[in-house]
Design an enzyme around this catalytic site. Sequence first.
Site, PDB file in Angstrom:
ATOM      1  N   THR A 111     -26.214 -50.188  13.584  1.00 25.50           N
ATOM      2  CA  THR A 111     -25.761 -50.838  12.362  1.00 25.50           C
ATOM      3  C   THR A 111     -26.598 -50.331  11.199  1.00 25.50           C
ATOM      4  O   THR A 111     -27.561 -49.588  11.388  1.00 25.50           O
ATOM      5  CB  THR A 111     -25.893 -52.369  12.483  1.00 25.50           C
ATOM      6  OG1 THR A 111     -25.288 -52.981  11.357  1.00 25.50           O
ATOM      7  CG2 THR A 111     -27.350 -52.784  12.543  1.00 25.50           C
ATOM      8  N   THR A 112     -26.248 -50.758  10.016  1.00 22.51           N
ATOM      9  CA  THR A 112     -27.060 -50.494   8.826  1.00 22.51           C
ATOM     10  C   THR A 112     -27.100 -51.761   7.989  1.00 22.51           C
ATOM     11  O   THR A 112     -26.066 -52.221   7.502  1.00 22.51           O
ATOM     12  CB  THR A 112     -26.475 -49.345   7.980  1.00 22.51           C
ATOM     13  OG1 THR A 112     -26.413 -48.153   8.764  1.00 22.51           O
ATOM     14  CG2 THR A 112     -27.356 -49.095   6.761  1.00 22.51           C
TER      15      THR A 112
END
Length: 270
Positions: free
Chosen positions: A56-57
């Site tokens: 994810t970011t």
Amino acid sequence: TQLLTIVNGVGTLISFRNINYWLGFRANRGFLRTSRFRPPNHALTVQRPFPLSHGTTTLGFIFQGGVIAAADTRASAGGLVACPAVHKITPIHSHLVVTSSGSGADCMLWERILIREIRLYELRHKRRLSIRASAKLLSFMLHPFKGTDVSDPLSPNSGPQVIYVCSDGARLQGDIISVGSGSPYAYGVLDGGLSWGLSKEEAISLAREAVFRATHRDAYSGNNVDLFHIDAQGWIQRPREDLKEEYYRELERRSKRRREKKKRDTIESS
């Protein structure tokens, strides 16, 4: 589920279902310490027959107008995009949101527990738990599961504070924090463009670009970007934006730079 405080000051017992551990206070040293704890057998990690990667970011940073929290919306399971439109930023109350990175089910569980405990504290004491105390509470809850992969990182963000809480109970505070597989790329954009004097729109544009750059290089991040702005009045959620729009904006910026460079070269040659 109960939260029991012993009046004589010996310690505090926090009980979540079948999870019990003591937080003791050593008066002569002045710090909290936890006793040895072994999670129940069913909480131990079961090794999968094959690795299931996910990423994810998420990011949060402080500027003169408050705090910006941003995250992509892709949920991945190995090479599969399990869901393109998950919510990785969860409001806890009017001045606190958390961004989650890691196992989605575990993060959702701990977010719900945190919401419940903060609400119970507010009902009992007639005041809201501070942001730093909320992060400490979450850290204490996660520490017994150190090394078991029961939960993955959470990042509480609110007001002038951005705090990172890891699944092993570690708690870090900073002006810029990014978590997830795309965080190295996001840090590159944030370190180059962040300053205290940014306007609200400039800060939002920077966060959006950081998530876009990360999703461009990180296969586990992508699809959309969610943005929250938190200030003294509380949090405001920006409309969810498809990252392909940022891609088209980037193409337009590149085209504009090429036109300007061509114009300068023409003027210099003449």
